[in-house]
Design a protein around this motif. Structure first.
Motif, short mmCIF file in Angstrom:
data_model
loop_
_atom_site.label_atom_id
_atom_site.label_comp_id
_atom_site.label_asym_id
_atom_site.label_seq_id
_atom_site.Cartn_x
_atom_site.Cartn_y
_atom_site.Cartn_z
N MET A 1 -10.05 6.54 -7.39
CA MET A 1 -8.69 5.90 -7.74
C MET A 1 -8.17 6.38 -8.98
O MET A 1 -8.77 6.57 -9.90
N LEU B 1 -2.20 4.69 -12.05
CA LEU B 1 -1.05 5.24 -12.50
C LEU B 1 -0.29 4.35 -13.84
O LEU B 1 0.08 4.69 -14.70
N TYR C 1 -1.88 2.23 -8.32
CA TYR C 1 -3.05 3.27 -8.27
C TYR C 1 -2.73 4.18 -6.93
O TYR C 1 -2.05 3.52 -5.91
N ARG C 2 -3.16 5.40 -6.91
CA ARG C 2 -3.35 6.35 -5.88
C ARG C 2 -4.93 6.44 -5.50
O ARG C 2 -5.42 6.55 -6.35
N LEU C 3 -5.17 6.76 -4.20
CA LEU C 3 -6.67 7.34 -3.91
C LEU C 3 -6.55 8.52 -3.51
O LEU C 3 -5.62 8.96 -2.71
N SER C 4 -7.44 9.36 -3.90
CA SER C 4 -7.82 10.80 -3.89
C SER C 4 -8.18 10.83 -2.16
O SER C 4 -8.77 9.79 -1.65
N TYR D 1 6.59 3.03 -0.22
CA TYR D 1 6.24 2.66 -1.66
C TYR D 1 5.40 4.03 -2.01
O TYR D 1 4.65 4.32 -1.06
N PRO D 2 5.49 4.60 -3.06
CA PRO D 2 4.75 5.88 -3.57
C PRO D 2 3.32 5.53 -3.75
O PRO D 2 2.42 6.67 -3.95
N ALA D 3 2.85 4.42 -4.05
CA ALA D 3 1.50 4.01 -4.67
C ALA D 3 1.11 2.65 -4.13
O ALA D 3 1.96 2.12 -3.45
N THR D 4 -0.06 2.29 -4.37
CA THR D 4 -0.72 0.99 -4.01
C THR D 4 -0.57 0.09 -5.21
O THR D 4 -0.85 0.58 -6.25
N GLN E 1 0.76 -1.10 -0.03
CA GLN E 1 -0.05 0.02 -0.14
C GLN E 1 0.95 1.21 -0.02
O GLN E 1 2.05 1.25 0.46
N HIS E 2 0.36 2.32 -0.36
CA HIS E 2 0.81 3.51 -0.45
C HIS E 2 1.29 3.96 1.06
O HIS E 2 0.60 4.05 2.06
#
Length: 236
Positions: A73, A76, A65-68, A99-102, A46-47
């Motif tokens: 979603m 990326l 992906y990233r979540l706002s 980690y910069p994203a999930t 996870q991010h």
């Protein structure tokens, strides 16, 4: 699903990130690898999680992906067989990179996992290999910038045409037939990857079909006019 050593060797030989390795260096790196299988919808990390290592996908599909803050979603990248992901944090300065994203599997997947500690020890002992890997990461960064340009400057039809061209096989055993692209991820994920919504993506598919650029099947897209798709992607 299983992965033989020969299959692992082939996957690494075909990957640009490892292309600069000598056979001996590659074998030393393979000895560090952990082969993992994961069912669909498995969150690999996870991010914000501490970076434990990176992956090379052998089978299946993974989306990054990233979540706002509102829970939307933002996809990326969709990782497909033969691609690696999550290498960048290993080269960051400072302690405890994250980690910069999930990353989550979209289908049952087989992955090679390269543990961070063992991989960094390998890099210390093989500095020339590390320089090659950093060069490949720099190229990937340029690709990410191009993706941002595509999302901000091009409409959905143009983005879809570019995506289909990029996913099309470079050669075919049946040269008289049009190349085909597998629809290997849910439409909602592909829409998010292209920066749109499923309804708009469906209209873009329909528009390309009406222009005789593609022909849709149940799980494949035939590229009936590759040059036309290239013009649409290039002129966008």
């Amino acid at each position: 699903m299983d992965a033989s050593r020969t299959r692992i060797e082939d996957a690494m030989d075909d990957h640009a990130f490892f292309g600069g390795l000598s056979p001996d260096d590659r074998d030393a790196l393979i000895d560090l690898v952990d082969v993992r299988t994961a069912p669909s919808d498995t969150v690999l990390f996870q991010h914000g999680d501490p970076c434990r290592g990176f992956y090379l996908l052998l089978e299946g599909a993974v989306h990054i992906y990233r979540l706002s803050p509102e829970g939307r979603m933002l996809v990326l990248h969709v990782i497909r067989p033969g691609e690696s992901f999550a290498e960048v944090p290993l080269f960051e300065e400072g302690e405890n990179p994250t980690y910069p994203a999930t990353a989550e599997t979209l289908s049952e997947s087989t992955l090679l996992f390269f543990p961070a500690g063992a991989f960094l020890s390998f890099v210390d002992e093989h500095p020339r290999s590390a320089l090659h890997m950093l060069g490949q990461l720099a190229g990937r960064l340029r690709g990410a910038v191009q993706q941002l340009d595509a999302l901000s400057l091009h409409d959905v039809q143009e983005r879809l045409a570019r995506h289909l061209i990029e996913q099309a096989p470079s050669s075919s055993n049946l040269p008289d037939l049009p190349p085909t692209v597998d629809l290997d991820v849910p439409k909602s994920v592909l829409a998010a990857e292209l920066g749109t919504v499923p309804e708009t993506l469906s209209r873009a598919f329909r528009a390309l079909e009406e222009q005789d650029l593609i022909r849709r099947g149940n799980s494949q897209i035939a590229l009936t006019n590759v040059q036309g798709l290239r013009r649409l992607a290039r002129d966008s």
